[in-house]
Design an enzyme around this catalytic site. Structure first.
Site, PDB file in Angstrom:
ATOM      1  CB  SER B  40      -0.861   0.113   1.214  1.00  0.00           C
ATOM      2  OG  SER B  40      -1.922  -1.041   1.237  1.00  0.00           O
ATOM      3  CD  GLU B  61      -0.194   0.165  13.465  1.00  0.00           C
ATOM      4  OE1 GLU B  61      -0.599  -0.290  14.687  1.00  0.00           O
ATOM      5  OE2 GLU B  61      -0.785  -0.330  12.352  1.00  0.00           O
ATOM      6  CG  PHE B  86      -3.575   2.691  11.167  1.00  0.00           C
ATOM      7  CD1 PHE B  86      -4.498   2.721  11.923  1.00  0.00           C
ATOM      8  CD2 PHE B  86      -3.763   2.083   9.895  1.00  0.00           C
ATOM      9  CE1 PHE B  86      -5.930   1.965  11.483  1.00  0.00           C
ATOM     10  CE2 PHE B  86      -4.787   1.376   9.282  1.00  0.00           C
ATOM     11  CZ  PHE B  86      -5.866   1.463  10.391  1.00  0.00           C
ATOM     12  CG  HIS B 112      -4.302   4.338   1.839  1.00  0.00           C
ATOM     13  ND1 HIS B 112      -3.073   4.287   1.579  1.00  0.00           N
ATOM     14  CD2 HIS B 112      -5.037   3.441   1.295  1.00  0.00           C
ATOM     15  CE1 HIS B 112      -2.949   3.242   0.469  1.00  0.00           C
ATOM     16  NE2 HIS B 112      -4.175   2.704   0.586  1.00  0.00           N
ATOM     17  CG  ASP B 120     -10.589   0.047   3.369  1.00  0.00           C
ATOM     18  OD1 ASP B 120     -11.165  -1.054   2.849  1.00  0.00           O
ATOM     19  OD2 ASP B 120      -9.380   0.156   3.293  1.00  0.00           O
ATOM     20  NE  ARG B 170      -7.156   2.185  -2.213  1.00  0.00           N
ATOM     21  CZ  ARG B 170      -8.482   1.875  -2.578  1.00  0.00           C
ATOM     22  NH1 ARG B 170      -9.624   2.400  -2.427  1.00  0.00           N
ATOM     23  NH2 ARG B 170      -8.475   0.723  -3.162  1.00  0.00           N
TER      24      ARG B 170
END
Lengths: 281, 317
Positions: B40, B61, B86, B112, B120, B170
Site C-alpha cells: 500500500s 504502530e 495509524f 490513504h 474502507d 491512495r
C-alpha cells in the site's frame, strides 16, 4: 575499576541526593529511585563501557535508556556524579527553567539523556531502535534499558518484546525493576501479571534473575552474566528484584513513597541513615 | 490564465515510493519502517534494493514509532510508512513524547489520508490528522498534491533536520506539477495569477482548485490559485500578499474544518489582515464508504464546491 565499598559509598551519596532533591520541591518519586540506586551506580561505574563526554549518537559506547522516567532523581544523581553535568545542578530539580525536568527529556539538552520518558511503555521500543542502529553502524556495544514492573501493564511493551525476539535483537539487556509495587498498591492488587519470567521466555527472550537487586555484588555478577549472553541471537532480560525505598527504613516495602516527598523530619531521619560520603551538592 | 496539463493520473503514494527508492540510492542513512503495509505504501523497490535498511515491524504502530525514534540515535533517518490514521491518532502519544518532544529526526509518511481512501470507510479515513500533527511543537506538516510533488517532497524531507509529517493519498489523481522539481519546505507554490479571489488549497484539492479557476475564468471571475503544500510552517507572506490584491479567500482541503489548513490561514488573516474566508473542508464529521469521487461530491470537496464558495466569498467583500 571501583571496589564494592567505593560503589556502596557512591550509592549512599546518591540516596542522600534523591531525598534532598524531592524534599526541596516537595514532589517527585523517591521510592523507585531508591530501589534502583545500586543498579544505577553499578551500571554507570562498572557495567557500561562509556565514552568521556556526551554526544547524542553514542557510537562506540554502551547506551542506557530509562523507560520508567519517573525515577528521574536516581538517574539525575548518577548522571551528575558520573560527570555528565555539575552536581550543583541537582539543586534545580523540578524548578522553573531547569534542565532537570520532573521526567527526563532531551528538550533542554541535559547531557546523558537521549530520549524523553515518563509516559510509560515506550522505552523498550526506543531501546530496540537504538540497538538496531548500532548493528547498522557495525558498532558492537550494547544497549541497556530499565523498565518498571507495573509499567509492563502498558501493551506497547509486548509489541516490543515480541519484536525483539522475532527479529533477533541480541545486543540489548532490558532490566525490569521487579519491586512489586505501583502507585495504587502492589502489582498483585492492581493488576496481577502472573510470571513475568515465563512471559518473557514464552516470547523468546533469555531471562536472568537477580534475586538481591539491592546488593551491588549480586548486580555486578548478574549483569556480567547477562552481558555474556548477548550476541547469541536472543534478546536478554534481567529481572532485578528490588525493594522500593531501599536504604531508608520507613520507606521500604511499601508503595506509599512511590510519588511522595519526605517532610523535614523524615528527611533528617533518612539522611542520618545515610551519612555523607562524596559530599552533598 | 495559466493552465496546467495533466501528465496522466498517478497516485501520490507511488510518488512517495519513488522518492524513497531514490533516497535509498543516494543517502545511506535513510532507513524505512513499515507496519505490514508495504504494498500500500509502495515501499517494495526500496526494500528490494536495501533489505538491510528496512524494518518490517508487523502490525504494531506504537512500537514502530518508538523504534524509529531509537534509530535516529546513531544517525539514521527513519521513514515510517502506514495509513494516515495509524500514523497519527493511533500513536499520538508515542509521536508526542518519543519523536516531537525528544526532537527526533523521524519522517512520518502517511498514505490513504482523508476521504479518498474510499470504500474502507470511516475507520480508515482520518480527517483529523493535520490538526493532530500541526499542534505538536516542532513538527513540520506537509500535504502534497500529486505524484511529482510527493516524490520531490519525500526527497526534500530527508535533508530537513527534525520531525516531519508527510501526508498523501491512495487514488490515482492528476499529475501536473513538474517532473524533478525542487521542493522547498514552507514555500507556497503560486500556480495561477488572479485578482478577484484567492484559492489556497492543499493535497488532492489543488487540482480541483485549478479546475475551479478555469470555470471561474470562463464566467469572468479571475481566481488566484496557491498550493500550500506545507501547512506548518505556513507561508503567511504568500497568503497575505495574495489577499492584499483579491480581498477574499477560499481555503480547500481534504480534512475537517476544525484543525486544518483553513484554520491556520484564518489565524494569519485575523492577525494581519481580516479578510472574508470560506472553507472547503469536512464539517466536523466522520467519512463513510463510497468511491473517492462520490465521497468528495457528497462532502463538498471538489471543483464545483470551490466555485460556489468563490462566488459566495466575493459577495462578502
Amino acid at each position: 575499576m571501583a571496589n564494592t565499598q567505593q560503589l556502596e559509598d557512591i550509592t549512599t551519596q546518591v540516596r542522600r541526593d534523591i531525598l534532598r532533591m524531592v524534599h526541596k520541591v516537595n514532589s517527585g518519586h523517591p521510592g523507585g529511585s531508591l530501589g534502583c540506586a545500586e543498579f544505577f551506580v553499578s551500571l554507570y561505574n562498572e557495567i557500561m563501557d562509556r565514552k568521556e563526554g556526551f554526544d547524542m549518537d553514542g557510537i562506540g559506547e554502551d547506551l542506557f535508556f530509562l523507560s520508567n522516567g519517573h525515577i528521574s532523581p536516581v538517574y539525575y544523581s548518577v548522571l551528575a556524579r558520573s560527570g555528565y553535568f555539575p552536581v550543583e545542578e541537582l539543586n534545580t530539580f523540578r524548578l522553573l527553567n531547569t534542565r532537570l525536568q520532573g521526567h527526563p527529556t532531551t528538550h533542554e539538552g541535559l547531557p546523558g539523556v537521549r530520549i524523553a520518558s515518563g509516559s510509560l511503555g515506550q522505552g523498550m521500543s526506543v531501546a530496540l531502535g537504538a540497538a538496531q542502529a548500532k548493528k547498522l553502524n557495525g558498532c558492537n556495544h550494547l544497549i541497556y534499558s530499565l523498565h518498571g514492573d507495573g509499567e509492563l501493564q502498558e501493551g506497547q511493551n509486548w509489541e516490543a518484546i515480541m519484536y525483539a525476539a522475532g527479529k533477533n535483537v541480541d545486543n540489548i539487556i532490558a532490566t525490569i525493576d521487579l519491586n512489586g509495587q505501583q502507585i495504587d498498591g502492589s502489582t498483585d492488587t492492581v493488576l496481577p501479571m502472573g510470571s513475568i519470567k515465563d512471559k518473557f521466555e514464552a516470547f523468546g527472550w533469555t531471562v536472568l534473575e537477580i534475586e538481591e537487586g539491592n546488593n551491588i555484588e549480586a548486580i555486578l555478577k548478574g549483569m556480567a552474566e547477562a552481558k555474556s549472553l548477548t550476541g547469541k541471537g536472543k534478546p536478554v532480560c534481567v529481572l532485578l528484584k528490588t525493594v522500593m525505598g531501599n536504604g531508608i527504613d520507613f520507606m521500604m516495602h511499601t508503595h506509599a513513597w512511590h510519588g511522595k516527598a519526605p517532610n523535614d523530619e523524615q528527611l533528617a531521619i533518612g539522611l542520618a541513615q545515610n551519612p555523607e560520603t562524596l559530599g552533598d551538592y | 490564465m495559466k493552465t496546467y496539463e495533466n501528465q496522466g493520473n498517478k497516485d501520490t503514494r507511488s510518488g512517495f515510493g519513488a522518492g524513497l527508492t531514490e533516497l535509498g540510492r543516494t543517502n545511506p542513512n535513510v532507513v524505512a519502517l513499515c507496519a505490514d503495509l508495504i504494498g500500500s505504501l509502495k515501499m517494495d523497490q526500496f526494500i528490494e534494493e536495501n533489505p538491510e535498511r528496512f524494518f518490517q515491524i508487523g502490525i504494531a504502530e506504537a512500537n514502530m514509532m518508538c523504534i524509529a525514534a531509537g534509530l535516529t540515535i546513531g544517525g539514521k533517518i527513519p521513514f515510517t510508512g502506514t495509513f494516515a490514521n495509524f500514523s497519527t491518532g493511533r500513536v499520538y502519544d508515542q509521536i508526542r513524547q518519543s519523536i516531537a518532544y525528544s526532537d527526533k529526526n523521524v519522517k512520518i509518511c502517511a498514505s490513504h489520508a482523508g476521504l479518498t481512501l474510499g470504500e474502507d470507510g470511516a475507520t480508515h479515513q482520518i480527517l483529523e490528522d493535520i490538526g493532530l500533527m500541526k499542534m505538536l511543537p516542532g513538527m513540520t506538516v506537509i500535504n502534497t498534491c500529486d505524484y511529482n510533488q510527493t516524490k520531490a517532497a519525500t526527497i526534500a524531507i530527508a535533508e530537513h533536520k527534525g520531525p516531519v509529517y508527510l501526508r498523501f493519498g491512495r487514488p490515482k489523481v492528476a499529475n501536473f506539477t513538474p517532473v524533478d522539481q525542487n521542493f522547498e519546505i514552507g514555500k507556497a507554490l503560486h500556480l495561477v495569477d488572479g485578482t478577484d479571489v484567492t484559492i489556497v488549497a492543499t493535497g488532492h484539492l489543488v487540482w480541483e482548485a485549478l479546475e475551479a479557476a478555469k470555470t471561474l475564468n470562463e464566467k469572468g471571475i479571475s481566481a488566484e490559485v496557491i498550493d500550500i503544500h506545507t501547512i506548518k510552517p505556513l507561508d503567511a507572506k504568500a497568503i497575505l500578499d495574495s489577499v492584499s490584491k483579491t480581498k477574499c479567500i477560499v481555503t480547500a482541503e481534504e480534512h475537517n474544518h476544525l484543525g486544518g489548513l483553513g484554520e491556520s490561514v484564518a489565524r494569519v488573516l485575523s492577525q494581519h489582515n481580516p479578510t472574508p474566508q470560506e472553507f472547503i473542508a469536512t464539517n466536523d464529521t466522520f467519512g463513510e464508504s463510497g468511491t473517492p469521487a462520490q465521497l468528495m461530491e457528497k462532502y463538498g470537496l471538489n471543483a464545483d464546491a470551490i466555485i460556489k464558495a468563490c462566488e459566495k466569498v466575493i459577495k462578502r467583500k
